[in-house]
Design an enzyme around this catalytic site. Structure first.
Site, PDB file in Angstrom:
ATOM      1  CD  GLU A 268     -39.690 -33.891 -47.422  1.00 50.97           C
ATOM      2  OE1 GLU A 268     -40.024 -34.036 -49.088  1.00 50.97           O
ATOM      3  OE2 GLU A 268     -39.884 -34.094 -46.626  1.00 50.97           O
TER       4      GLU A 268
ATOM      5  CB  SER B  12     -35.851 -33.024 -49.306  1.00 53.99           C
ATOM      6  OG  SER B  12     -35.275 -34.384 -49.831  1.00 53.99           O
TER       7      SER B  12
ATOM      8  NE  ARG C 272     -41.182 -36.673 -49.799  1.00 53.96           N
ATOM      9  CZ  ARG C 272     -40.687 -37.944 -50.410  1.00 53.96           C
ATOM     10  NH1 ARG C 272     -41.677 -38.692 -50.732  1.00 53.96           N
ATOM     11  NH2 ARG C 272     -38.887 -38.000 -50.311  1.00 53.96           N
TER      12      ARG C 272
HETATM   13  P1  FAD Z   1     -42.828 -34.805 -37.395  1.00 50.34           P
HETATM   14  O1  FAD Z   1     -41.607 -33.714 -38.067  1.00 50.34           O
HETATM   15  O2  FAD Z   1     -43.170 -34.625 -35.949  1.00 50.34           O
HETATM   16  O3  FAD Z   1     -44.182 -34.116 -38.428  1.00 50.34           O
HETATM   17  C1  FAD Z   1     -44.516 -33.946 -39.393  1.00 50.34           C
HETATM   18  C2  FAD Z   1     -45.685 -33.806 -39.490  1.00 50.34           C
HETATM   19  O4  FAD Z   1     -46.752 -34.475 -38.948  1.00 50.34           O
HETATM   20  C3  FAD Z   1     -46.326 -32.143 -38.115  1.00 50.34           C
HETATM   21  O5  FAD Z   1     -47.116 -31.492 -38.973  1.00 50.34           O
HETATM   22  C4  FAD Z   1     -46.509 -32.790 -37.307  1.00 50.34           C
HETATM   23  O6  FAD Z   1     -47.962 -32.273 -36.841  1.00 50.34           O
HETATM   24  C5  FAD Z   1     -47.589 -33.639 -38.244  1.00 50.34           C
HETATM   25  N1  FAD Z   1     -47.693 -35.530 -37.087  1.00 50.34           N
HETATM   26  C6  FAD Z   1     -47.083 -36.671 -36.711  1.00 50.34           C
HETATM   27  N2  FAD Z   1     -47.139 -37.112 -36.082  1.00 50.34           N
HETATM   28  C7  FAD Z   1     -48.530 -37.399 -35.805  1.00 50.34           C
HETATM   29  C8  FAD Z   1     -49.732 -38.160 -34.964  1.00 50.34           C
HETATM   30  N3  FAD Z   1     -49.620 -39.192 -34.221  1.00 50.34           N
HETATM   31  N4  FAD Z   1     -50.956 -37.647 -35.918  1.00 50.34           N
HETATM   32  C9  FAD Z   1     -50.993 -36.042 -36.571  1.00 50.34           C
HETATM   33  N5  FAD Z   1     -50.334 -35.271 -36.630  1.00 50.34           N
HETATM   34  C10 FAD Z   1     -49.225 -35.938 -37.205  1.00 50.34           C
HETATM   35  N6  FAD Z   1     -38.676 -38.785 -46.353  1.00 50.34           N
HETATM   36  C11 FAD Z   1     -39.562 -38.721 -46.607  1.00 50.34           C
HETATM   37  O7  FAD Z   1     -40.281 -39.227 -47.452  1.00 50.34           O
HETATM   38  N7  FAD Z   1     -38.240 -39.769 -47.407  1.00 50.34           N
HETATM   39  C12 FAD Z   1     -37.003 -39.548 -47.181  1.00 50.34           C
HETATM   40  O8  FAD Z   1     -36.145 -40.527 -47.912  1.00 50.34           O
HETATM   41  C13 FAD Z   1     -36.577 -38.765 -46.343  1.00 50.34           C
HETATM   42  N8  FAD Z   1     -35.211 -38.685 -45.537  1.00 50.34           N
HETATM   43  C14 FAD Z   1     -35.629 -37.976 -44.233  1.00 50.34           C
HETATM   44  C15 FAD Z   1     -33.720 -37.559 -44.245  1.00 50.34           C
HETATM   45  C16 FAD Z   1     -33.478 -36.914 -43.231  1.00 50.34           C
HETATM   46  C17 FAD Z   1     -31.584 -36.577 -42.555  1.00 50.34           C
HETATM   47  C18 FAD Z   1     -34.616 -36.172 -42.308  1.00 50.34           C
HETATM   48  C19 FAD Z   1     -33.990 -35.077 -41.318  1.00 50.34           C
HETATM   49  C20 FAD Z   1     -35.672 -36.374 -42.660  1.00 50.34           C
HETATM   50  C21 FAD Z   1     -36.205 -37.069 -43.782  1.00 50.34           C
HETATM   51  N9  FAD Z   1     -37.206 -36.981 -44.381  1.00 50.34           N
HETATM   52  C22 FAD Z   1     -37.462 -38.374 -45.259  1.00 50.34           C
HETATM   53  C23 FAD Z   1     -38.711 -36.777 -43.837  1.00 50.34           C
HETATM   54  C24 FAD Z   1     -38.818 -36.903 -42.092  1.00 50.34           C
HETATM   55  O9  FAD Z   1     -38.327 -37.997 -41.732  1.00 50.34           O
HETATM   56  C25 FAD Z   1     -40.338 -37.924 -42.732  1.00 50.34           C
HETATM   57  O10 FAD Z   1     -41.245 -36.469 -43.372  1.00 50.34           O
HETATM   58  C26 FAD Z   1     -40.568 -38.381 -41.229  1.00 50.34           C
HETATM   59  O11 FAD Z   1     -42.424 -39.327 -41.522  1.00 50.34           O
HETATM   60  C27 FAD Z   1     -41.428 -37.377 -40.436  1.00 50.34           C
HETATM   61  O12 FAD Z   1     -41.713 -38.526 -39.650  1.00 50.34           O
HETATM   62  P2  FAD Z   1     -41.610 -37.142 -37.725  1.00 50.34           P
HETATM   63  O13 FAD Z   1     -41.776 -38.653 -36.441  1.00 50.34           O
HETATM   64  O14 FAD Z   1     -40.023 -36.837 -37.476  1.00 50.34           O
HETATM   65  O15 FAD Z   1     -43.211 -36.056 -37.860  1.00 50.34           O
HETATM   66  N1  EPU Z   2     -28.766 -33.810 -57.900  1.00 52.97           N
HETATM   67  C1  EPU Z   2     -28.090 -32.934 -58.189  1.00 52.97           C
HETATM   68  N2  EPU Z   2     -27.349 -31.968 -56.997  1.00 52.97           N
HETATM   69  C2  EPU Z   2     -27.778 -32.126 -55.873  1.00 52.97           C
HETATM   70  C3  EPU Z   2     -28.876 -33.003 -55.689  1.00 52.97           C
HETATM   71  C4  EPU Z   2     -29.341 -33.839 -56.227  1.00 52.97           C
HETATM   72  O1  EPU Z   2     -27.935 -32.662 -59.661  1.00 52.97           O
HETATM   73  O2  EPU Z   2     -27.192 -30.767 -55.461  1.00 52.97           O
HETATM   74  C5  EPU Z   2     -29.034 -34.535 -58.719  1.00 52.97           C
HETATM   75  C6  EPU Z   2     -28.754 -36.228 -58.511  1.00 52.97           C
HETATM   76  O3  EPU Z   2     -27.315 -36.086 -59.072  1.00 52.97           O
HETATM   77  C7  EPU Z   2     -29.790 -37.161 -58.971  1.00 52.97           C
HETATM   78  C8  EPU Z   2     -31.127 -36.532 -58.267  1.00 52.97           C
HETATM   79  O4  EPU Z   2     -30.708 -34.655 -58.479  1.00 52.97           O
HETATM   80  O5  EPU Z   2     -29.554 -37.392 -60.052  1.00 52.97           O
HETATM   81  C9  EPU Z   2     -32.171 -36.582 -57.351  1.00 52.97           C
HETATM   82  O6  EPU Z   2     -31.460 -36.468 -56.051  1.00 52.97           O
HETATM   83  P1  EPU Z   2     -31.768 -37.856 -55.444  1.00 52.97           P
HETATM   84  O7  EPU Z   2     -31.265 -39.255 -56.042  1.00 52.97           O
HETATM   85  O8  EPU Z   2     -30.703 -37.551 -54.095  1.00 52.97           O
HETATM   86  O9  EPU Z   2     -32.871 -37.383 -55.225  1.00 52.97           O
HETATM   87  P2  EPU Z   2     -33.594 -36.220 -54.945  1.00 52.97           P
HETATM   88  O10 EPU Z   2     -34.765 -36.306 -55.598  1.00 52.97           O
HETATM   89  O11 EPU Z   2     -33.098 -35.459 -54.483  1.00 52.97           O
HETATM   90  C10 EPU Z   2     -35.681 -37.684 -53.438  1.00 52.97           C
HETATM   91  C11 EPU Z   2     -36.418 -37.187 -51.594  1.00 52.97           C
HETATM   92  C12 EPU Z   2     -35.555 -37.806 -50.960  1.00 52.97           C
HETATM   93  C13 EPU Z   2     -35.692 -39.151 -51.019  1.00 52.97           C
HETATM   94  C14 EPU Z   2     -34.608 -40.075 -52.414  1.00 52.97           C
HETATM   95  C15 EPU Z   2     -34.445 -41.415 -52.701  1.00 52.97           C
HETATM   96  C16 EPU Z   2     -38.031 -35.456 -52.338  1.00 52.97           C
HETATM   97  C17 EPU Z   2     -38.455 -33.813 -51.761  1.00 52.97           C
HETATM   98  N3  EPU Z   2     -37.051 -36.247 -51.864  1.00 52.97           N
HETATM   99  O12 EPU Z   2     -34.755 -37.297 -53.034  1.00 52.97           O
HETATM  100  O13 EPU Z   2     -36.578 -37.821 -49.966  1.00 52.97           O
HETATM  101  O14 EPU Z   2     -34.745 -40.088 -49.781  1.00 52.97           O
HETATM  102  O15 EPU Z   2     -34.881 -39.198 -53.306  1.00 52.97           O
HETATM  103  O16 EPU Z   2     -35.187 -41.391 -53.115  1.00 52.97           O
HETATM  104  O17 EPU Z   2     -38.946 -36.333 -52.627  1.00 52.97           O
HETATM  105  C18 EPU Z   2     -37.290 -36.518 -47.526  1.00 52.97           C
HETATM  106  O18 EPU Z   2     -38.360 -36.456 -49.043  1.00 52.97           O
HETATM  107  O19 EPU Z   2     -37.087 -35.932 -46.699  1.00 52.97           O
HETATM  108  C19 EPU Z   2     -36.119 -36.906 -48.548  1.00 52.97           C
HETATM  109  C20 EPU Z   2     -34.993 -36.864 -48.091  1.00 52.97           C
END
Ligand code: FAD
Ligand code: EPU
Length: 338
Positions: free
Chosen positions: A333, A237, A164
């Site tokens: 994050e 997250s 991240r």
């Molecule tokens: P934005 O939110 O628009 O921007 C994020 C940052 O990047 C800001 O600081 C912005 O200024 C900068 N930025 C964006 N585009 C550019 C550009 N072209 N040039 C320079 N700077 C830029 N993230 C994960 O890693 N793993 C996950 O599993 C995950 N699951 C998610 C689930 C949900 C339901 C949600 C809502 C979010 C999740 N995220 C996850 C977080 C998010 O989706 C990612 O970080 C994604 O890459 C953000 O993209 P965005 O285009 O929306 O960025």
């Molecule tokens: N857990 C709990 N309670 C909760 C949530 C999680 O006990 O309320 C436990 C789960 O049971 C599991 C462990 O924590 O054993 C990890 O949970 P999970 O698999 O949901 O993954 P996470 O670490 O919470 C990360 C990323 C996610 C990504 C998933 C799958 C970060 C900060 N988050 O979540 O990314 O989708 O792994 O790879 O690294 C994001 O970055 O926005 C995001 C959603």
């Protein structure tokens, strides 16, 4: 390029926070970005580059210029027996790119299906899910330097990817606009099925292991665990999983045998922040329109009219309680825009 004034950002951030910005414009090409850099509106204002708005939290109205990156397009840069290098516009939707790659017989990003947002943000925090990170597939990143309008091309190594984290959140923070990212995708299925419930979900789907079934399984798991931002405001997250020393983890495990941690080196463990927050009793908490999701304690939610400040207040309380109970600091994050 059209500059607009006083634009609402409510539908441009997945937290659904109701704020506005002083100035707004969209850019569709590197050329347009270079022109924009010369405008007074750009040089005399705070500027924020916006993708899908799925990883940021506005704490108040943005008193500056928001630039929505809409640079589109897919281009094959090169091809070998086993791989293809695909260059993608920063404004393409990430999940659509994942689906496009599968339709085109390419593998490598299917485990990151359904991550919201755009391709241009994928290197920012080195997005990752279900055992794969952007750094595993990113070939190069194209960006324009804000100070002088020069185009730069960063190799994967130049991006300094970590969990991240990347150079774009450090040395190049607010200094570049990412225009394109190229990905090294495989023509043979990667079959990354080691993480969590992927194998079980594929069995439940009655499918063989393939790029497509992994994508489907990941979508199913995510739909069960994570709130859909179209229904409940959130940014995924809210906190990063903290990395602590192996010795500290051992001490904590003696007191809390259920604690969840993943070894990342001989000396470091990444702890599941969701578990820590859950243990502090926050899961399902709600006060007014701010809450902690009922299935995933790492996700803060906006049930409707929550303000950014209210979300930050809850985040601070959560950080304090995790510190008190486990002596661990957890850090956001999500990008906080103040
Ligand atoms: P934005 O939110 O628009 O921007 C994020 C940052 O990047 C800001 O600081 C912005 O200024 C900068 N930025 C964006 N585009 C550019 C550009 N072209 N040039 C320079 N700077 C830029 N993230 C994960 O890693 N793993 C996950 O599993 C995950 N699951 C998610 C689930 C949900 C339901 C949600 C809502 C979010 C999740 N995220 C996850 C977080 C998010 O989706 C990612 O970080 C994604 O890459 C953000 O993209 P965005 O285009 O929306 O960025
Ligand atoms: N857990 C709990 N309670 C909760 C949530 C999680 O006990 O309320 C436990 C789960 O049971 C599991 C462990 O924590 O054993 C990890 O949970 P999970 O698999 O949901 O993954 P996470 O670490 O919470 C990360 C990323 C996610 C990504 C998933 C799958 C970060 C900060 N988050 O979540 O990314 O989708 O792994 O790879 O690294 C994001 O970055 O926005 C995001 C959603």
């Amino acid at each position: 390029m059209k500059l607009q004034k006083n634009i609402s950002l409510k539908h441009l951030n997945t937290f659904g926070v109701d704020v506005s910005c002083k100035l707004f414009c969209s850019v569709t090409s590197t050329k347009e970005i270079e022109q924009l850099l010369l405008c007074d509106e750009f040089t005399k204002n705070n500027v924020l580059i916006l993708g899908g708005g799925s990883n940021l939290l506005f704490t108040k109205d943005f008193n500056g210029l928001i630039v929505k990156n809409k640079v589109k397009g897919f281009e094959t840069l090169s091809e070998s027996k086993n791989n293809k290098i695909i260059k993608v516009g920063a404004g393409e939707n990430w999940h659509q790119f994942v689906l496009w790659s599968i339709e085109n017989g390419l593998s490598g990003i299917e485990n990151m299906a359904l991550i919201p947002g755009n391709v241009g943000a994928s290197p920012m925090q080195n997005i990752g899910a279900y055992g794969v990170e952007a750094k595993d597939v990113i070939d190069k990143v194209w960006a324009v330097e804000i100070e002088n309008g020069k185009e730069i091309i960063l190799s994967n190594k130049d991006c300094q990817f970590e969990y991240r984290n990347s150079i774009f959140k450090n040395d190049l923070k607010d200094k570049v606009i990412i225009t394109h990212v190229s990905f090294n995708l495989s023509k043979t299925p990667k079959k990354n099925t080691g993480y969590g419930d992927i194998m079980q979900e594929i069995k439940d789907l009655g499918m063989e292991v393939s790029t497509e079934s992994i994508c489907k399984a990941v979508i199913k798991i995510r739909e069960k665990k994570l709130p859909n931002p179209d229904k409940i405001g959130n940014s995924g997250s809210f906190f990063k999983n903290p990395i602590i020393s192996t010795s500290k983890f051992k001490d904590l495990k003696e007191l809390n045998p259920e604690i969840i941690g993943y070894k990342i080196s001989e000396t470091e463990i990444k702890v599941a922040a969701g578990w820590l927050i859950d243990q502090c009793g926050w899961k399902g908490h709600r006060k007014g329109d701010v809450g902690v999701h009922k299935n995933q304690a790492l996700v803060l939610v906006n049930y409707g009219k929550a303000t950014g400040e209210e979300i930050i207040t809850l985040a601070k309380k959560i950080q304090d309680s995790v510190k008190d109970k486990f002596d661990i600091d957890i850090h956001p994050e999500v990008n906080i825009i103040g």
